[in-house]
Design an enzyme around this catalytic site. Structure first.
Site, short mmCIF file in Angstrom:
data_model
loop_
_atom_site.label_atom_id
_atom_site.label_comp_id
_atom_site.label_asym_id
_atom_site.label_seq_id
_atom_site.Cartn_x
_atom_site.Cartn_y
_atom_site.Cartn_z
N HIS A 18 -7.12 -5.81 2.08
CA HIS A 18 -5.99 -5.27 2.84
C HIS A 18 -5.37 -6.40 3.67
CE1 HIS A 18 -6.82 -0.87 2.40
NE2 HIS A 18 -8.04 -1.31 2.15
N ASP A 56 0.85 -1.19 0.00
CA ASP A 56 0.00 0.00 0.00
C ASP A 56 0.89 1.25 0.00
OD1 ASP A 56 -3.21 0.53 1.05
OD2 ASP A 56 -1.79 2.20 1.16
N ASN A 64 -13.10 -3.56 2.21
CA ASN A 64 -14.13 -2.53 2.29
C ASN A 64 -15.00 -2.50 1.02
OD1 ASN A 64 -12.95 -1.68 4.75
ND2 ASN A 64 -11.50 -0.37 3.64
N GLN A 85 -14.39 2.29 1.54
CA GLN A 85 -13.77 2.02 0.23
C GLN A 85 -13.47 3.34 -0.48
OE1 GLN A 85 -16.05 -0.46 -2.48
NE2 GLN A 85 -14.26 -0.89 -3.74
N HIS A 143 -10.33 -5.16 -3.59
CA HIS A 143 -9.01 -5.47 -3.03
C HIS A 143 -9.16 -5.88 -1.57
CE1 HIS A 143 -9.77 -1.16 -2.48
NE2 HIS A 143 -9.16 -1.28 -1.33
P1 5GP Z 1 -9.80 1.28 0.39
O1 5GP Z 1 -9.94 2.52 1.24
O2 5GP Z 1 -10.46 1.46 -0.95
O3 5GP Z 1 -10.21 0.02 1.08
O4 5GP Z 1 -8.24 1.11 0.16
C1 5GP Z 1 -7.54 1.78 -0.83
C2 5GP Z 1 -6.06 1.70 -0.46
O5 5GP Z 1 -5.32 1.91 -1.63
C3 5GP Z 1 -5.61 2.75 0.55
O6 5GP Z 1 -5.03 2.11 1.67
C4 5GP Z 1 -4.59 3.58 -0.23
O7 5GP Z 1 -3.49 3.95 0.56
C5 5GP Z 1 -4.17 2.65 -1.34
N1 5GP Z 1 -3.80 3.29 -2.59
C6 5GP Z 1 -4.48 4.26 -3.26
N2 5GP Z 1 -3.86 4.57 -4.40
C7 5GP Z 1 -2.75 3.77 -4.47
C8 5GP Z 1 -1.68 3.65 -5.44
O8 5GP Z 1 -1.63 4.33 -6.45
N3 5GP Z 1 -0.72 2.73 -5.16
C9 5GP Z 1 -0.75 1.95 -4.03
N4 5GP Z 1 0.25 1.08 -3.85
N5 5GP Z 1 -1.74 2.05 -3.10
C10 5GP Z 1 -2.71 2.96 -3.32
#
Ligand code: 5GP
Ligand code: ZN
Length: 136
Positions: free
Chosen positions: A103, A32, A88, A95, A101
């Protein structure tokens, strides 16, 4: 199926570079960009599914075994003391990237991180009603 406007489609398929921990024909696991602990990773399919509701069964069936394998490898290599697996769906649930995805979050005794779930305080009657509503 890919979504041209989806950043995780581009990352999963190698069009945008990422710190890849694992890759096969169907999945990529990356670090991440904004980790909540050391080793915080994201497991994503290469095909675009917005969330768990849309995920194809055949992909879903491979996702948890891979999460389990990554948890074992990461725990061994990082020496973490525990592990959270979080997924999420929709904005209200946290999300922010709308490509399914999972985590993978290594936990350490000294990580000072709080991933809080607090009881919402339901009565026994309310719990019974919820069960009635859901159970088939
Ligand atoms: P969500 O909040 O949708 O469950 O998680 C999205 C995750 O993606 C967040 O923890 C955020 O830090 C990560 N993230 C967002 N954009 C990028 C990216 O361009 N590269 C990587 N490696 N992680 C990302
Ligand atoms: Zn996507």
């Amino acid at each position: 199926m890919r979504d041209e406007n989806c950043i995780f489609c581009k990352i999963a398929n190698g069009e945008i570079p990422s710190r890849t921990l694992y890759e096969d024909d169907a999945f990529r696991v990356i670090l991440d960009l904004n980790p909540v602990t050391k080793g915080h990773a994201l497991l994503m399919p290469k095909e675009h599914y917005k969330n768990l509701y849309e995920l194809e069964d055949s992909t879903a069936a491979k996702a948890l075994p891979l999460a389990k394998k990554m948890a074992a490898v990461m725990t061994e290599k990082l020496g973490c003391d525990g592990f959270n697996v979080i997924q999420n769906n929709h904005e209200i649930a946290g999300q922010t990237v709308f490509h399914f995805h999972i985590h993978l979050i290594p936990r350490y005794h000294d990580d000072k991180q709080q991933l809080v779930m607090k009881p919402c305080g339901m009565t026994a009657e309310e719990m019974d009603a919820v069960r009635e509503l859901i159970a088939e």
